[in-house]
Design a protein around this motif. Structure first.
Motif, short mmCIF file in Angstrom:
data_model
loop_
_atom_site.label_atom_id
_atom_site.label_comp_id
_atom_site.label_asym_id
_atom_site.label_seq_id
_atom_site.Cartn_x
_atom_site.Cartn_y
_atom_site.Cartn_z
N GLY A 221 -50.53 83.45 24.44
CA GLY A 221 -50.30 84.65 23.64
C GLY A 221 -51.10 84.70 22.36
O GLY A 221 -51.20 85.75 21.73
N ASN B 297 -56.74 92.77 28.74
CA ASN B 297 -56.47 92.43 30.15
C ASN B 297 -55.31 91.46 30.30
O ASN B 297 -54.95 91.11 31.42
N GLU B 298 -54.74 91.03 29.17
CA GLU B 298 -53.79 89.92 29.21
C GLU B 298 -52.50 90.22 29.96
O GLU B 298 -51.88 89.32 30.55
N ASP B 299 -52.06 91.48 29.98
CA ASP B 299 -50.77 91.79 30.60
C ASP B 299 -50.74 91.51 32.10
O ASP B 299 -49.68 91.21 32.66
N GLN B 300 -51.90 91.57 32.76
CA GLN B 300 -51.92 91.32 34.21
C GLN B 300 -51.74 89.84 34.53
O GLN B 300 -51.61 89.47 35.70
N TYR B 301 -51.72 89.01 33.50
CA TYR B 301 -51.52 87.57 33.72
C TYR B 301 -50.13 87.12 33.27
O TYR B 301 -49.89 85.95 33.02
N LYS B 302 -49.21 88.08 33.22
CA LYS B 302 -47.84 87.77 32.84
C LYS B 302 -46.93 87.77 34.07
O LYS B 302 -47.14 88.51 35.03
N TYR C 11 -46.69 84.14 30.18
CA TYR C 11 -47.98 84.10 30.87
C TYR C 11 -47.92 83.10 32.01
O TYR C 11 -47.22 82.09 31.93
N LYS D 243 -59.14 90.30 25.55
CA LYS D 243 -58.06 91.11 24.99
C LYS D 243 -58.06 92.49 25.66
O LYS D 243 -59.09 93.13 25.81
#
Length: 338
Positions: free
Chosen positions: A240, A129-134, A139, A127
């Motif tokens: 998500g 770091n998730e935005d860089q995998y969008k 996602y 949690k």
């Protein structure tokens, strides 16, 4: 001389008959458990399943707790264990080593049928770091390239076989990775898809890897870590979804309470079987175990199929039940290698 020849022939025939009848089945049935299921938290469920088998067969039951998938596969294939609770890929490997290894029972879905007899293989990140995998609002696997990745074991269905198939399917569409194969994901490096590849050995430890920054991305199923975490946001087992390690989580999460992770990819997987080595146990013994395990008594046993509000930790949640399946039920797992 004729008598000696006849005697020798009799000895040979008796030897063949003894081999044909097979060795006497053991008085103790040994159950091999994968590392995911060998934790202290699950001892009560293991013991309860053992009691059911003891009552059905009149034999003693012993647990073989393993620290490596390969040990459990070899144990059931060689007959050192007569039963094993295996993932789909581990079962396929064991059956390939010894065709006498066949499914005993598998747990159903919540419908009580095989239609929803599945769990989830997930790719998760810490949690924050998730935005860089969008990619846009959704996602994507695209940005896992170049990252430090943790699988579970090459013998794990949801911890390697399924996620590696999904990763290969995604990246092999690109010219740079058009020749990518699952075996290319076993190691990291400057010329590899991942900068580093590690294997947790269990789903619990693969999750620990991403929560402690040993990996940036991890392959983790839902069923083996559900006892340690709770859904904190989003829809269960969908991209998500956010999970938090529970305050009372035991090892290996006892020092990670409150840590969170996010699912960026999720794939349904066929439920794992209890496998039996049919060359080591008689048909009567196997039939007795099947009858007991698929009974309403076991279905309603709250130490095996655990109610939602129970504090007990185990492998199966109510409402489910054990059902019989054929070897062909696991053909989709084999097909992932084609």
């Amino acid at each position: 001389m004729k008598k000696a020849g006849v005697f020798a022939l009799v000895v040979i025939l008796v030897a063949f008959l003894l081999v044909g009848c097979g060795a006497k089945e053991p008085d103790t049935i040994t159950i091999a458990w994968l590392p995911n299921n060998a934790a202290e938290d699950f001892k009560d469920t293991r013991a309860e399943i053992g009691k059911v088998i003891e009552k059905a067969t009149g034999k003693k039951v012993a647990d073989k707790l393993t620290t490596d998938y390969a040990i459990a596969v070899e144990a059931i294939a060689s007959g050192n264990a007569q039963i094993a609770f295996l993932g789909g890929e581990s079962y396929v490997e064991a059956h390939e080593k010894n065709s006498k290894v066949i499914p005993l029972v598998v747990n159903s879905g919540s419908s009580g049928t095989l239609q929803d007899a599945m769990y989830y293989s997930r790719i998760v990140v810490k949690k924050g770091n998730e935005d860089q995998y969008k990619s846009g609002m959704d996602y994507s696997l695209e940005n896992i390239a170049g990252k430090r990745f943790s699988f579970v074991s090459t013998s794990s269905t949801s911890g390697f076989k399924v996620p590696s198939a999904g990763i290969v399917a995604h990246f092999s569409k690109q010219d740079k990775w058009k020749d990518l194969k699952a075996e290319n994901l076993l190691q990291g490096g400057s010329d590899k898809l991942f900068s580093q590849v590690i294997f947790g050995g269990s789903h619990q430890l693969s999750l620990v890897n991403v929560l402690t920054d040993k990996s940036e991305v991890s392959a983790v199923d839902d069923i083996d870590v559900i006892s340690y975490v709770e859904l904190a946001g989003g829809k269960d087992n969908t991209p998500g979804a956010v999970y938090t390690v529970k305050k009372d989580a035991t090892d290996p999460f006892s020092k990670l309470a409150g840590k969170q992770f996010v699912v960026i990819d999720s794939t349904p997987v066929i439920n794992p079987p209890f496998a039996v080595n049919s060359g080591e146990l008689s048909k009567a013994t196997i039939d007795a175990m099947i009858q007991a395990l698929t009974s309403d008594e076991v279905t309603n046993n709250e130490k095996i199929f655990i109610p939602k509000d129970s504090k007990m930790k185990g492998f199966f949640n109510a409402p489910q039940r054990f059902l019989t399946v054929e070897d062909s039920f696991y053909q989709p797992i084999r097909d992932l290698s084609k």
